[in-house]
Scaffold this active site. Structure first.
Site, mmCIF file in Angstrom:
data_model
loop_
_atom_site.group_PDB
_atom_site.id
_atom_site.type_symbol
_atom_site.label_atom_id
_atom_site.label_comp_id
_atom_site.label_asym_id
_atom_site.label_seq_id
_atom_site.Cartn_x
_atom_site.Cartn_y
_atom_site.Cartn_z
ATOM 1 C CB THR A 175 26.592 -3.020 -18.352
ATOM 2 O OG1 THR A 175 25.755 -2.521 -17.352
ATOM 3 C CG2 THR A 175 26.419 -4.522 -18.463
ATOM 4 N NE ARG A 203 18.384 -2.549 -11.037
ATOM 5 C CZ ARG A 203 19.158 -2.615 -12.115
ATOM 6 N NH1 ARG A 203 20.408 -3.011 -12.010
ATOM 7 N NH2 ARG A 203 18.694 -2.278 -13.298
ATOM 8 C CB VAL A 204 19.041 -8.568 -9.228
ATOM 9 C CG1 VAL A 204 19.642 -9.384 -10.367
ATOM 10 C CG2 VAL A 204 19.661 -8.996 -7.893
ATOM 11 C CB THR A 226 25.118 -2.709 -22.135
ATOM 12 O OG1 THR A 226 25.348 -1.571 -21.284
ATOM 13 C CG2 THR A 226 25.168 -2.252 -23.578
ATOM 14 N N GLY A 227 22.520 -1.550 -20.749
ATOM 15 C CA GLY A 227 21.503 -0.502 -20.733
ATOM 16 C C GLY A 227 20.540 -0.663 -19.571
ATOM 17 C CG HIS A 228 16.277 1.139 -17.997
ATOM 18 N ND1 HIS A 228 14.918 0.988 -18.131
ATOM 19 C CD2 HIS A 228 16.478 1.548 -16.723
ATOM 20 C CE1 HIS A 228 14.325 1.311 -16.996
ATOM 21 N NE2 HIS A 228 15.244 1.651 -16.130
ATOM 22 N N GLY A 229 18.300 -2.085 -17.283
ATOM 23 C CA GLY A 229 17.994 -3.476 -16.974
ATOM 24 C C GLY A 229 16.511 -3.774 -16.843
HETATM 25 N N1 GLY Z 1 22.149 -3.375 -17.557
HETATM 26 C C1 GLY Z 1 22.674 -3.308 -16.264
HETATM 27 C C2 GLY Z 1 21.678 -3.093 -15.230
HETATM 28 O O1 GLY Z 1 20.601 -2.576 -15.479
HETATM 29 O O2 GLY Z 1 21.938 -3.459 -14.097
#
Ligand code: GLY
Length: 307
Positions: A175, A203-204, A226-229
């Site tokens: 990201t 998925r968003v 950035t990282g685990h959305g």
């Molecule tokens: N941070 C990007 C996502 O999880 O889509």
């Protein structure tokens, strides 16, 4: 600070916070440097923070090293669906697109939504139709596809018990994002992503969600995540960081607090870049690597991939 009202323009960009494979470090470092340089040139010419962050993110969307634009990950149906946001700290106005297909620069589309409509977020087919209406070049998925992501998709297809968290740290992803302050003291933020590998169709993630993937407010500062959305959105990470600045924390303290709180409350991993209204830049992450580049107060570019 040059004076009471005059701020030194600064930009900081990121190319993702994950465990980035050693052989990809040079490419990621070159990519964030080029993005920071592109944003720096706009700010140095008197351009706005908004234009600088858009340009910096476009440079990284065009760079196949990163999971954004060209080089985005596949979802589990074998499609590329991308998310992006851009936000102006002067007006709190934003443009965002989610699960959009078949364009190379989602942040450009987000900016068009920002500039030319009364809406803030467009998704899927509606976003693509808007791109077409605006004369944006539509592309085949092949143009966004890189061999690295085909290999990853084929590998994940063979893992029936695959879960997102399993893939989360071991594989390079990226990201991208940028935050900046211009000579007039206005801040802006932009973030763009192909999302997480092997996500469900539709998925968003956090990236296009205001306050989660990005936030900008001239009264505090601007941040990009950035990282685990799924973790980032639960704590509204970027708004948490800019609120901490508004309460009086220094930029670095605010960035550290946001990442620490995300981990304590959700167990999530990721990173954040931040610029405050005084022009102090900061970044924080709890992953093995985060690629960042920023302008120093003398305008020189600094880049780093790990602490
Ligand atoms: N941070 C990007 C996502 O999880 O889509």
């Amino acid at each position: 600070m040059k004076g009471i009202l005059e701020v030194i323009p600064r930009i900081i960009v990121h190319g993702g916070a994950w465990k980035i494979a050693e052989e990809e470090h040079a490419g990621h470092m070159a990519g964030v440097r080029a993005a920071a340089e592109a944003g720096r040139a706009i700010l140095a010419a008197g351009g706005s923070a908004l234009d600088a962050v858009e340009r910096a993110v476009i440079v990284m969307e065009d760079d196949p090293a990163f999971d954004a634009g060209v080089g985005s990950v596949f979802n589990r149906a074998g499609d590329i669906e991308m998310d992006a946001i851009i936000m102006d700290g002067r007006t709190l106005k934003l443009g965002a697109v989610a699960a959009v297909r078949g364009i190379t620069n989602p942040v450009r589309l987000a900016r068009m939504l920002f500039d030319d409509t009364d809406h803030s977020l467009l998704v899927g087919e509606g976003a693509r139709r808007f791109a077409e209406e605006k004369g944006m070049r539509l592309c085949a998925q092949a143009e966004l596809t890189v061999p690295r992501e085909i290999e990853r998709f084929l590998r994940l297809q063979k893992m029936p018990d695959y879960r997102l968290s399993y893939e989360f740290t071991p594989d390079p992803q990226g990201t991208v994002g940028a935050v900046a302050i211009d000579a007039e003291g206005h801040v802006a933020a932009a973030t763009s992503t192909g999302g997480v590998a092997y996500k469900m169709p539709g998925r968003v993630g956090d990236s296009p969600l205001v306050g989660s993937g990005a936030y900008a407010d001239d009264l505090s500062g601007a941040a990009s995540a950035t990282g685990h959305g799924e973790s980032i959105m639960r704590v509204v990470l970027c708004k948490m960081a800019t609120d901490a600045v508004a309460r009086g924390l220094r930029a670095q303290q605010a960035a550290d607090l946001a990442i620490r709180t995300m981990f304590e409350r959700t167990g999530g991993y990721g990173g954040l870049i931040l610029v405050d209204r005084q022009g102090q830049v900061a970044f924080a992450y709890n992953t093995p690597h985060m690629t960042v580049a920023w302008t120093g107060e003398d305008g020189s570019i600094h880049a780093r991939i790990k602490a």
